[in-house]
Design a protein around this motif. Structure first.
Motif, short mmCIF file in Angstrom:
data_model
loop_
_atom_site.label_atom_id
_atom_site.label_comp_id
_atom_site.label_asym_id
_atom_site.label_seq_id
_atom_site.Cartn_x
_atom_site.Cartn_y
_atom_site.Cartn_z
N ASN A 259 5.98 69.46 36.59
CA ASN A 259 4.90 69.09 35.62
C ASN A 259 4.02 69.49 35.88
O ASN A 259 3.87 68.78 37.49
N ARG B 212 -5.25 75.15 27.93
CA ARG B 212 -4.49 75.16 28.05
C ARG B 212 -3.92 75.25 26.36
O ARG B 212 -3.18 76.35 25.65
N ASP C 118 -1.61 68.33 30.36
CA ASP C 118 -0.88 68.83 29.60
C ASP C 118 0.14 68.19 29.09
O ASP C 118 0.25 68.73 27.01
N CYS D 237 -2.01 67.62 25.92
CA CYS D 237 -1.77 68.80 25.07
C CYS D 237 -0.16 69.46 24.51
O CYS D 237 -0.49 69.53 22.72
#
Length: 474
Positions: free
Chosen positions: A129, A148, A226, A229
Protein backbone atom coordinates in the motif's frame (compact mmCIF):
# COMPACT_ATOMS: atom_id res chain seq x y z
CA UNK A 1 -13.58 56.95 17.61
CA UNK A 2 -14.13 53.52 16.12
CA UNK A 3 -10.41 52.99 15.65
CA UNK A 4 -9.96 53.27 19.39
CA UNK A 5 -12.44 50.47 20.00
CA UNK A 6 -10.50 48.10 17.77
CA UNK A 7 -7.08 49.18 18.99
CA UNK A 8 -8.07 49.28 22.63
CA UNK A 9 -8.96 45.60 22.46
CA UNK A 10 -5.53 44.86 21.03
CA UNK A 11 -3.64 47.13 23.43
CA UNK A 12 -5.28 45.41 26.41
CA UNK A 13 -3.84 42.04 25.37
CA UNK A 14 -0.74 43.11 23.46
CA UNK A 15 1.82 42.46 26.17
CA UNK A 16 0.38 39.23 27.53
CA UNK A 17 -0.12 37.68 24.07
CA UNK A 18 3.05 39.12 22.49
CA UNK A 19 1.10 40.83 19.72
CA UNK A 20 3.01 42.85 17.13
CA UNK A 21 1.47 46.12 15.96
CA UNK A 22 2.80 47.72 12.77
CA UNK A 23 1.73 51.29 12.04
CA UNK A 24 1.64 52.78 8.52
CA UNK A 25 0.74 56.35 7.60
CA UNK A 26 -0.83 56.79 4.17
CA UNK A 27 -2.31 60.15 2.99
CA UNK A 28 -2.91 61.49 6.51
CA UNK A 29 -4.55 58.24 7.50
CA UNK A 30 -3.25 55.53 9.79
CA UNK A 31 -3.24 51.83 8.97
CA UNK A 32 -2.41 49.21 11.61
CA UNK A 33 -1.36 45.62 10.91
CA UNK A 34 -1.40 43.38 13.96
CA UNK A 35 -0.45 39.72 14.42
CA UNK A 36 1.38 37.25 16.67
CA UNK A 37 4.86 36.59 15.20
CA UNK A 38 5.24 33.02 16.48
CA UNK A 39 2.26 31.63 14.55
CA UNK A 40 2.23 34.04 11.61
CA UNK A 41 4.15 33.93 8.34
CA UNK A 42 6.01 37.24 8.66
CA UNK A 43 7.28 37.06 5.08
CA UNK A 44 3.71 37.07 3.81
CA UNK A 45 2.85 39.95 6.11
CA UNK A 46 5.79 41.95 4.75
CA UNK A 47 5.53 41.04 1.07
CA UNK A 48 1.79 40.56 0.60
CA UNK A 49 0.37 43.19 2.97
CA UNK A 50 2.80 45.92 4.04
CA UNK A 51 4.73 46.30 0.77
CA UNK A 52 1.65 46.56 -1.52
CA UNK A 53 0.07 49.15 0.77
CA UNK A 54 3.23 51.29 0.82
CA UNK A 55 3.75 50.93 -2.93
CA UNK A 56 0.16 51.87 -3.71
CA UNK A 57 1.05 55.47 -3.10
CA UNK A 58 1.18 57.83 -0.17
CA UNK A 59 -0.82 60.47 -1.97
CA UNK A 60 -3.86 58.33 -2.63
CA UNK A 61 -6.88 57.87 -0.41
CA UNK A 62 -7.30 54.28 0.79
CA UNK A 63 -10.27 52.53 2.29
CA UNK A 64 -10.72 49.08 3.79
CA UNK A 65 -12.59 47.93 0.69
CA UNK A 66 -9.86 49.21 -1.64
CA UNK A 67 -7.13 47.53 0.38
CA UNK A 68 -9.00 44.26 0.35
CA UNK A 69 -9.99 44.32 -3.33
CA UNK A 70 -7.13 46.14 -5.07
CA UNK A 71 -4.00 46.32 -2.95
CA UNK A 72 -2.96 43.34 -0.84
CA UNK A 73 -1.93 40.00 -2.35
CA UNK A 74 -3.34 37.65 0.30
CA UNK A 75 -5.73 35.12 -1.24
CA UNK A 76 -7.82 34.31 1.86
CA UNK A 77 -9.30 37.55 3.24
CA UNK A 78 -12.60 38.68 4.67
CA UNK A 79 -14.13 41.66 6.47
CA UNK A 80 -15.57 41.75 9.94
CA UNK A 81 -17.22 44.37 12.15
CA UNK A 82 -17.14 42.62 15.52
CA UNK A 83 -14.37 43.98 17.74
CA UNK A 84 -14.78 41.06 20.18
CA UNK A 85 -13.52 38.63 17.53
CA UNK A 86 -10.24 40.42 16.88
CA UNK A 87 -8.27 38.61 19.59
CA UNK A 88 -9.66 35.24 18.49
CA UNK A 89 -8.56 35.92 14.92
CA UNK A 90 -5.08 36.92 16.05
CA UNK A 91 -4.75 33.81 18.23
CA UNK A 92 -5.53 31.70 15.16
CA UNK A 93 -2.49 33.12 13.39
CA UNK A 94 -4.35 35.62 11.24
CA UNK A 95 -3.26 39.20 10.55
CA UNK A 96 -5.68 42.07 11.12
CA UNK A 97 -5.69 45.31 9.10
CA UNK A 98 -7.32 48.22 10.90
CA UNK A 99 -7.81 51.65 9.36
CA UNK A 100 -8.51 54.94 11.10
CA UNK A 101 -12.19 55.81 11.41
CA UNK A 102 -13.34 52.69 9.54
CA UNK A 103 -16.07 50.64 11.19
CA UNK A 104 -14.67 47.35 9.89
CA UNK A 105 -11.35 45.55 9.61
CA UNK A 106 -9.71 43.01 7.30
CA UNK A 107 -8.84 39.47 8.41
CA UNK A 108 -5.95 37.95 6.44
CA UNK A 109 -5.04 34.28 6.71
CA UNK A 110 -1.28 34.35 7.23
CA UNK A 111 -1.09 31.38 9.57
CA UNK A 112 2.17 29.52 9.75
CA UNK A 113 2.37 26.35 11.84
CA UNK A 114 5.53 24.30 12.16
CA UNK A 115 4.86 20.81 10.84
CA UNK A 116 6.77 17.67 10.02
CA UNK A 117 6.99 16.20 6.57
CA UNK A 118 4.68 13.41 5.44
CA UNK A 119 6.35 10.16 6.45
CA UNK A 120 5.83 6.42 6.27
CA UNK A 121 3.28 4.92 8.69
CA UNK A 122 4.41 3.43 11.98
CA UNK A 123 1.13 2.03 13.36
CA UNK A 124 -0.32 0.54 10.17
CA UNK A 125 2.63 -0.74 8.23
CA UNK A 126 1.79 -2.63 5.03
CA UNK A 127 3.61 -4.26 2.14
CA UNK A 128 1.92 -3.09 -1.06
CA UNK A 129 0.00 0.00 0.00
CA UNK A 130 1.01 3.68 -0.30
CA UNK A 131 3.45 4.93 2.32
CA UNK A 132 2.08 8.42 2.99
CA UNK A 133 0.38 8.95 6.33
CA UNK A 134 -1.31 11.76 8.18
CA UNK A 135 0.56 14.46 10.07
CA UNK A 136 -0.42 16.92 12.80
CA UNK A 137 -1.37 19.58 10.24
CA UNK A 138 -5.04 19.55 9.25
CA UNK A 139 -4.55 21.17 5.84
CA UNK A 140 -1.99 18.52 4.92
CA UNK A 141 -4.34 15.75 6.02
CA UNK A 142 -7.27 17.16 4.04
CA UNK A 143 -5.05 17.56 0.98
CA UNK A 144 -4.12 13.87 1.11
CA UNK A 145 -7.79 12.94 1.07
CA UNK A 146 -8.75 15.38 -1.69
CA UNK A 147 -5.80 14.14 -3.72
CA UNK A 148 -7.38 10.69 -3.87
CA UNK A 149 -11.10 11.47 -3.86
CA UNK A 150 -11.85 14.08 -6.52
CA UNK A 151 -15.59 14.12 -5.97
CA UNK A 152 -17.77 17.17 -5.54
CA UNK A 153 -19.82 15.22 -2.99
CA UNK A 154 -16.87 14.97 -0.62
CA UNK A 155 -17.98 17.18 2.26
CA UNK A 156 -15.90 18.66 5.05
CA UNK A 157 -17.82 20.16 7.97
CA UNK A 158 -15.70 22.27 10.33
CA UNK A 159 -16.16 22.67 14.07
CA UNK A 160 -14.25 24.46 16.82
CA UNK A 161 -14.01 22.51 20.07
CA UNK A 162 -12.44 23.54 23.36
CA UNK A 163 -13.09 26.73 25.26
CA UNK A 164 -9.39 27.53 25.59
CA UNK A 165 -7.67 25.57 22.82
CA UNK A 166 -10.30 26.31 20.13
CA UNK A 167 -9.21 23.19 18.27
CA UNK A 168 -10.45 22.72 14.73
CA UNK A 169 -12.27 19.46 14.05
CA UNK A 170 -13.29 18.36 10.56
CA UNK A 171 -16.00 15.78 9.87
CA UNK A 172 -15.38 14.28 6.42
CA UNK A 173 -17.84 12.15 4.45
CA UNK A 174 -19.22 11.59 0.96
CA UNK A 175 -22.64 13.21 0.94
CA UNK A 176 -24.43 10.92 -1.53
CA UNK A 177 -23.01 7.75 0.05
CA UNK A 178 -22.87 8.15 3.85
CA UNK A 179 -26.05 7.64 5.85
CA UNK A 180 -27.32 10.99 7.14
CA UNK A 181 -28.26 9.40 10.46
CA UNK A 182 -24.66 8.53 11.29
CA UNK A 183 -23.31 11.82 9.97
CA UNK A 184 -25.77 13.94 11.96
CA UNK A 185 -25.27 11.82 15.09
CA UNK A 186 -21.50 12.33 14.98
CA UNK A 187 -21.80 16.06 14.30
CA UNK A 188 -24.32 16.53 17.13
CA UNK A 189 -22.07 14.72 19.59
CA UNK A 190 -19.14 16.92 18.62
CA UNK A 191 -21.27 20.06 19.03
CA UNK A 192 -22.20 18.98 22.56
CA UNK A 193 -18.59 18.69 23.74
CA UNK A 194 -17.99 21.19 26.53
CA UNK A 195 -14.40 21.20 27.73
CA UNK A 196 -11.43 23.50 28.21
CA UNK A 197 -9.27 21.88 25.59
CA UNK A 198 -8.94 19.20 22.92
CA UNK A 199 -5.33 18.30 22.14
CA UNK A 200 -5.66 14.99 20.32
CA UNK A 201 -8.17 12.89 18.41
CA UNK A 202 -8.29 10.52 21.38
CA UNK A 203 -9.91 13.31 23.42
CA UNK A 204 -12.70 13.57 20.84
CA UNK A 205 -13.08 9.78 20.80
CA UNK A 206 -13.77 9.63 24.52
CA UNK A 207 -16.46 12.30 24.24
CA UNK A 208 -18.47 10.89 21.32
CA UNK A 209 -18.63 7.14 22.08
CA UNK A 210 -21.91 5.71 23.34
CA UNK A 211 -20.38 4.77 26.66
CA UNK A 212 -16.94 5.89 27.80
CA UNK A 213 -16.75 2.76 30.00
CA UNK A 214 -17.30 0.38 27.11
CA UNK A 215 -14.82 -2.47 26.93
CA UNK A 216 -14.39 -2.67 23.15
CA UNK A 217 -13.44 0.31 20.93
CA UNK A 218 -16.40 1.69 18.99
CA UNK A 219 -14.30 3.99 16.82
CA UNK A 220 -11.42 3.02 14.56
CA UNK A 221 -8.13 4.84 14.21
CA UNK A 222 -6.46 5.52 10.85
CA UNK A 223 -2.90 6.62 10.15
CA UNK A 224 -2.71 6.10 6.38
CA UNK A 225 -4.52 8.40 3.97
CA UNK A 226 -5.39 5.63 1.50
CA UNK A 227 -7.16 3.70 4.24
CA UNK A 228 -9.12 6.81 5.20
CA UNK A 229 -10.26 7.18 1.59
CA UNK A 230 -11.31 3.52 1.49
CA UNK A 231 -13.31 4.11 4.65
CA UNK A 232 -15.04 7.14 3.11
CA UNK A 233 -15.88 5.20 -0.06
CA UNK A 234 -17.48 2.51 2.09
CA UNK A 235 -19.88 5.13 3.44
CA UNK A 236 -18.28 5.87 6.77
CA UNK A 237 -17.30 9.14 8.43
CA UNK A 238 -13.76 10.34 9.20
CA UNK A 239 -12.98 12.80 11.99
CA UNK A 240 -9.79 14.86 11.63
CA UNK A 241 -8.54 16.82 14.63
CA UNK A 242 -6.08 19.68 14.39
CA UNK A 243 -2.77 18.73 15.98
CA UNK A 244 -3.29 14.97 15.73
CA UNK A 245 -1.84 12.57 13.18
CA UNK A 246 -4.49 9.94 13.95
CA UNK A 247 -7.84 10.14 12.16
CA UNK A 248 -10.97 8.59 13.64
CA UNK A 249 -13.44 6.53 11.61
CA UNK A 250 -17.00 5.58 12.50
CA UNK A 251 -19.04 3.44 12.59
CA UNK A 252 -16.63 0.58 13.25
CA UNK A 253 -17.48 -3.12 13.68
CA UNK A 254 -15.48 -5.84 15.38
CA UNK A 255 -14.45 -7.73 12.25
CA UNK A 256 -12.83 -4.63 10.74
CA UNK A 257 -10.24 -4.51 13.52
CA UNK A 258 -8.85 -7.79 12.13
CA UNK A 259 -8.79 -6.51 8.56
CA UNK A 260 -5.70 -5.46 6.60
CA UNK A 261 -5.30 -3.42 3.44
CA UNK A 262 -2.87 -6.01 2.06
CA UNK A 263 -5.73 -8.53 1.90
CA UNK A 264 -7.23 -6.59 -1.01
CA UNK A 265 -3.99 -6.61 -3.00
CA UNK A 266 -3.12 -10.30 -2.76
CA UNK A 267 -4.95 -13.41 -3.94
CA UNK A 268 -8.30 -14.45 -2.47
CA UNK A 269 -6.74 -17.58 -0.95
CA UNK A 270 -4.06 -15.57 0.84
CA UNK A 271 -6.69 -13.16 2.15
CA UNK A 272 -8.73 -16.03 3.61
CA UNK A 273 -5.61 -17.59 5.13
CA UNK A 274 -4.47 -14.26 6.63
CA UNK A 275 -7.85 -13.60 8.21
CA UNK A 276 -7.91 -17.13 9.62
CA UNK A 277 -4.47 -16.50 11.17
CA UNK A 278 -5.60 -13.23 12.74
CA UNK A 279 -8.80 -14.65 14.17
CA UNK A 280 -6.96 -17.70 15.53
CA UNK A 281 -4.29 -15.44 17.04
CA UNK A 282 -6.89 -13.30 18.77
CA UNK A 283 -8.53 -16.39 20.28
CA UNK A 284 -5.19 -17.83 21.38
CA UNK A 285 -4.16 -14.56 22.99
CA UNK A 286 -7.41 -14.56 24.93
CA UNK A 287 -7.73 -18.23 25.86
CA UNK A 288 -4.37 -20.02 25.99
CA UNK A 289 -3.39 -19.07 29.55
CA UNK A 290 -6.91 -19.70 30.83
CA UNK A 291 -6.98 -23.16 29.23
CA UNK A 292 -3.61 -23.92 30.82
CA UNK A 293 -5.00 -23.03 34.25
CA UNK A 294 -8.16 -25.10 33.67
CA UNK A 295 -6.17 -28.13 32.52
CA UNK A 296 -3.49 -28.07 35.24
CA UNK A 297 -5.71 -27.14 38.19
CA UNK A 298 -9.00 -28.90 37.37
CA UNK A 299 -8.85 -31.28 34.42
CA UNK A 300 -5.42 -32.92 34.07
CA UNK A 301 -7.19 -36.13 33.07
CA UNK A 302 -8.05 -34.49 29.74
CA UNK A 303 -4.40 -34.92 28.68
CA UNK A 304 -2.66 -38.13 27.55
CA UNK A 305 -1.05 -40.06 30.39
CA UNK A 306 2.53 -39.62 29.19
CA UNK A 307 2.07 -35.87 28.85
CA UNK A 308 0.55 -35.63 32.33
CA UNK A 309 3.64 -37.27 33.83
CA UNK A 310 6.01 -35.00 31.89
CA UNK A 311 4.02 -31.92 32.89
CA UNK A 312 3.93 -32.98 36.54
CA UNK A 313 7.69 -33.49 36.47
CA UNK A 314 8.29 -30.00 35.02
CA UNK A 315 6.08 -28.44 37.71
CA UNK A 316 7.62 -30.37 40.58
CA UNK A 317 9.64 -27.40 41.85
CA UNK A 318 7.11 -24.67 41.01
CA UNK A 319 5.99 -23.06 44.31
CA UNK A 320 2.80 -21.54 42.88
CA UNK A 321 -0.50 -23.00 41.84
CA UNK A 322 -1.50 -22.77 38.17
CA UNK A 323 -3.63 -19.64 38.67
CA UNK A 324 -0.87 -17.66 40.40
CA UNK A 325 1.75 -18.91 37.94
CA UNK A 326 -0.25 -17.85 34.88
CA UNK A 327 -1.25 -14.53 36.41
CA UNK A 328 2.31 -13.59 37.37
CA UNK A 329 3.83 -14.63 34.04
CA UNK A 330 1.23 -12.73 32.02
CA UNK A 331 1.78 -9.72 34.26
CA UNK A 332 5.54 -9.88 33.66
CA UNK A 333 4.91 -10.10 29.90
CA UNK A 334 2.71 -6.98 30.05
CA UNK A 335 5.35 -5.12 32.07
CA UNK A 336 8.00 -5.99 29.48
CA UNK A 337 5.70 -4.94 26.66
CA UNK A 338 4.96 -1.61 28.35
CA UNK A 339 8.64 -1.03 29.04
CA UNK A 340 9.63 -1.68 25.43
CA UNK A 341 6.95 0.78 24.25
CA UNK A 342 7.93 3.64 26.58
CA UNK A 343 11.69 3.38 26.28
CA UNK A 344 13.60 5.09 23.45
CA UNK A 345 13.56 3.11 20.21
CA UNK A 346 17.31 2.39 20.36
CA UNK A 347 17.04 0.39 23.60
CA UNK A 348 13.39 -0.68 23.49
CA UNK A 349 14.14 -3.69 21.27
CA UNK A 350 16.99 -4.77 23.53
CA UNK A 351 14.70 -4.71 26.57
CA UNK A 352 12.21 -6.97 24.77
CA UNK A 353 14.89 -9.49 23.86
CA UNK A 354 16.43 -9.48 27.35
CA UNK A 355 13.05 -9.82 29.00
CA UNK A 356 11.83 -12.64 26.79
CA UNK A 357 14.98 -14.76 26.72
CA UNK A 358 16.89 -14.03 29.91
CA UNK A 359 14.03 -13.61 32.38
CA UNK A 360 12.05 -16.51 30.91
CA UNK A 361 15.04 -18.85 30.96
CA UNK A 362 16.05 -17.73 34.44
CA UNK A 363 12.53 -18.31 35.77
CA UNK A 364 12.50 -21.87 34.39
CA UNK A 365 16.02 -22.62 35.69
CA UNK A 366 15.06 -21.34 39.14
CA UNK A 367 11.99 -23.59 39.15
CA UNK A 368 9.59 -20.66 39.56
CA UNK A 369 7.52 -21.50 36.46
CA UNK A 370 7.16 -24.47 34.15
CA UNK A 371 8.63 -24.41 30.63
CA UNK A 372 5.16 -24.90 29.17
CA UNK A 373 3.94 -21.74 30.90
CA UNK A 374 6.77 -19.73 29.33
CA UNK A 375 5.89 -21.10 25.90
CA UNK A 376 2.21 -20.26 26.35
CA UNK A 377 2.90 -16.71 27.55
CA UNK A 378 5.34 -16.10 24.68
CA UNK A 379 2.88 -17.44 22.10
CA UNK A 380 0.03 -15.44 23.63
CA UNK A 381 2.11 -12.26 23.50
CA UNK A 382 3.11 -12.82 19.87
CA UNK A 383 -0.51 -13.45 18.91
CA UNK A 384 -1.53 -10.10 20.38
CA UNK A 385 0.48 -8.26 17.69
CA UNK A 386 -1.31 -9.77 14.70
CA UNK A 387 -4.46 -7.60 14.56
CA UNK A 388 -4.62 -4.93 11.86
CA UNK A 389 -5.85 -2.32 14.34
CA UNK A 390 -3.99 -2.75 17.61
CA UNK A 391 -6.67 -0.99 19.70
CA UNK A 392 -8.83 -4.15 19.73
CA UNK A 393 -5.96 -6.05 21.35
CA UNK A 394 -5.95 -3.70 24.33
CA UNK A 395 -9.38 -5.06 25.21
CA UNK A 396 -8.17 -8.64 24.68
CA UNK A 397 -5.19 -8.03 26.98
CA UNK A 398 -7.54 -6.99 29.78
CA UNK A 399 -10.00 -9.80 29.15
CA UNK A 400 -7.13 -12.31 29.22
CA UNK A 401 -6.65 -11.66 32.94
CA UNK A 402 -10.40 -11.89 33.49
CA UNK A 403 -10.41 -15.31 31.78
CA UNK A 404 -7.46 -16.52 33.86
CA UNK A 405 -9.12 -15.45 37.10
CA UNK A 406 -12.59 -16.88 36.45
CA UNK A 407 -11.12 -20.12 35.07
CA UNK A 408 -8.85 -20.43 38.10
CA UNK A 409 -11.93 -20.17 40.34
CA UNK A 410 -14.37 -22.45 38.48
CA UNK A 411 -12.38 -24.48 35.98
CA UNK A 412 -13.83 -25.17 32.51
CA UNK A 413 -17.24 -24.09 33.79
CA UNK A 414 -15.76 -20.67 34.58
CA UNK A 415 -14.04 -20.66 31.18
CA UNK A 416 -17.41 -21.15 29.47
CA UNK A 417 -18.99 -18.45 31.64
CA UNK A 418 -16.20 -16.02 30.67
CA UNK A 419 -16.55 -16.71 26.94
CA UNK A 420 -20.33 -16.35 27.22
CA UNK A 421 -19.97 -13.03 29.04
CA UNK A 422 -17.64 -11.70 26.33
CA UNK A 423 -19.97 -12.89 23.56
CA UNK A 424 -22.98 -11.21 25.20
CA UNK A 425 -21.00 -8.00 25.59
CA UNK A 426 -20.03 -8.05 21.92
CA UNK A 427 -23.57 -8.74 20.74
CA UNK A 428 -25.06 -5.97 22.88
CA UNK A 429 -22.50 -3.37 21.73
CA UNK A 430 -23.16 -1.02 18.84
CA UNK A 431 -21.18 1.68 17.08
CA UNK A 432 -23.41 4.66 16.30
CA UNK A 433 -26.36 2.34 15.83
CA UNK A 434 -24.50 -0.32 13.79
CA UNK A 435 -24.40 -3.80 15.41
CA UNK A 436 -20.85 -4.45 16.59
CA UNK A 437 -20.72 -8.04 15.32
CA UNK A 438 -22.08 -7.22 11.85
CA UNK A 439 -22.10 -8.95 9.39
CA UNK A 440 -22.07 -12.04 11.64
CA UNK A 441 -24.84 -10.97 14.01
CA UNK A 442 -27.19 -10.20 12.40
CA UNK A 443 -25.92 -12.51 9.67
CA UNK A 444 -25.64 -11.17 6.14
CA UNK A 445 -24.09 -13.82 3.94
CA UNK A 446 -22.93 -11.48 1.14
CA UNK A 447 -21.19 -9.08 3.51
CA UNK A 448 -19.68 -12.03 5.38
CA UNK A 449 -18.41 -13.51 2.12
CA UNK A 450 -17.00 -10.19 0.90
CA UNK A 451 -15.17 -9.70 4.17
CA UNK A 452 -13.36 -13.03 4.01
CA UNK A 453 -12.68 -13.00 0.28
CA UNK A 454 -11.43 -9.38 0.29
CA UNK A 455 -11.99 -9.18 -3.47
CA UNK A 456 -13.32 -5.84 -4.70
CA UNK A 457 -14.29 -7.36 -8.05
CA UNK A 458 -16.84 -9.50 -6.19
CA UNK A 459 -17.95 -6.83 -3.69
CA UNK A 460 -20.24 -4.95 -6.05
CA UNK A 461 -22.30 -3.60 -3.14
CA UNK A 462 -21.25 -1.65 -0.10
CA UNK A 463 -21.78 -3.31 3.32
CA UNK A 464 -25.49 -3.58 3.96
CA UNK A 465 -25.14 -2.89 7.70
CA UNK A 466 -23.95 0.68 6.95
CA UNK A 467 -27.27 1.48 5.22
CA UNK A 468 -25.62 3.80 2.71
CA UNK A 469 -27.57 6.02 0.33
CA UNK A 470 -25.76 4.64 -2.70
CA UNK A 471 -25.00 0.98 -2.04
CA UNK A 472 -23.50 0.24 -5.47
CA UNK A 473 -19.73 0.18 -5.87
CA UNK A 474 -19.51 -1.01 -9.47
Amino acid sequence: MVKNNFLRKIQENRKSLDISLRRLKIYNNEIYITYIPQITDKNRVSNDIIRPILQYGKDKLLTIDMIMESVIYIDDVNKDYNEDKIIDYILQGKSIIIMTYEDKYIVCDTTKVEKRQIQAPTLEDTIRNPRDCFTENMDSNLSLIRYRIKDENLKIDDFTVGKRTKTKVAVVYIKDVANDKYVNDIKNRIKKIKTDGILDSGNIQRFIVNNSMTLFPEIGIIERSDKACTTLLDGKVCIIVEGSNIVLSAPKVFSEFLDSSDDYNDSVYWAIFSKFIRISSLLMSLELSALYVATIAFHPDALPGEFIMALASSRETVPFNALTEAFLMELVAEVLREASMRLPKQIGTAIGIVGTIVIGQAAVSAGLVSPLMVIIVSLSTMCSFVAGDYTIMNSIRILKFFMIFITGMLGLFGFVIGITFIAINLISTSSFGVPYLAPIAPLNFKDFRNYFLSDRTLAKKRPKFLKTKDNTRQ
